[in-house]
Design a protein around this motif. Structure first.
Motif: not given
Length: 278
Positions: A35-51
């Motif tokens: 997933a290297f360099n997938a970007g900020w959108v991936a991070i924000t959605f990943g945190w949402g799914f984590a919650v």
């Protein structure tokens, strides 16, 4: 809810939250990850799914606060503080456990990333030294290295996987950003109780997850949107303790901001709720 259920639920839920949230950041940052360099959108959605995942798992045990700022806001709403220490303890321990499990999953990637980063820095130093001896071309290719703010601990190449840091270091601006973003989060959570059936159906958890995604996209840029003292402090402690070579410092000079700011946000949200809705 018994105190043991609260503590266990918060440990499990927060551990899952940090495992998955920290995991998406590790996947995006570490060089050999798919997933290297997938970007900020991936991070924000990943945190949402984590919650979403952590809250669904722990909701029947503890109510799925997973965040000391949320606990403070709910305590102000209900004027009930006796179980707050059990929530806080479970959240901090869960956050540390989740960060450790994330490291276990990415252990080889951390080692490879940090080793290569150290080698690249060594090559830069050699290039600069050669340039100083008369090779302007090599020195130019090495590129200038901007000095960090005076007295600021070097956060190192992987601290951002564990905890947050500012894009521009200004304590007043940083704490205001964390306070404002957390106020929005906690106020949204408190307001969910005004709509009958959301908590019973479980839809409220989905809405909170989407709020977290929205906050990341809109207000996450300045500080990385900790919006949760346990989410930042627990993994930062784990970063400091893990035997990671060349990992850099844990930036303890900044660590109070993602703790104090979100707690202030929880208090403000609780106060707004009492004034406007109670």
């Amino acid at each position: 809810m018994s105190t043991s259920d609260i503590f266990l639920g918060e440990v499990i839920g927060t551990a899952v939250l940090i495992l998955l949230g920290g995991g998406v950041v590790a996947g995006v940052v570490l060089k050999h990850s798919k997933a290297f360099n997938a970007g900020w959108v991936a991070i924000t959605f990943g945190w949402g799914f984590a919650v979403l995942t952590g809250a669904y798992i722990s909701s029947n045990l503890s109510g799925a606060h997973l965040n000391p700022a949320v606990t403070v806001g709910i305590a102000m709403k209900e004027n009930a503080w006796d179980k707050v220490p059990y929530y806080f303890a479970g959240q901090l321990i869960g956050a540390m456990l989740g960060a450790f499990l994330m490291w276990v999953c990415y252990k080889d990637h951390f080692r490879a990333h940090l080793t290569e980063t150290a080698e690249e820095k060594a090559e830069e130093k050699v290039a600069v030294a050669v340039g100083a001896d008369g090779s302007d071309e090599v020195a130019a290719n090495a590129g200038p290295k901007a000095p960090g703010p005076r007295g600021v601990e070097d956060p190192g190449p992987v601290l951002g996987i564990f905890s947050t840091g500012p894009a521009i270091r200004n304590p007043l601006s940083n704490i205001l950003t964390e306070t404002i973003a957390t106020t929005v989060l906690v106020l949204a959570i408190l307001a969910l109780g005004l709509t009958e059936g959301l908590a019973v159906s479980g839809t409220g958890i989905l809405i909170v997850a989407l709020v977290v995604v929205g906050l990341g996209l809109s207000l996450g840029g300045p500080t990385g949107y900790a919006i949760n003292p346990a989410r930042d402090l627990g993994p930062r402690i784990v970063h400091a303790l893990l035997p990671l070579p060349n990992k850099g410092g844990s930036d303890w000079g900044y660590a109070w901001i993602p703790v104090v700011g979100p707690l202030l946000g929880g208090v403000i949200a609780g106060g707004i709720y009492q004034l406007a809705f109670a």
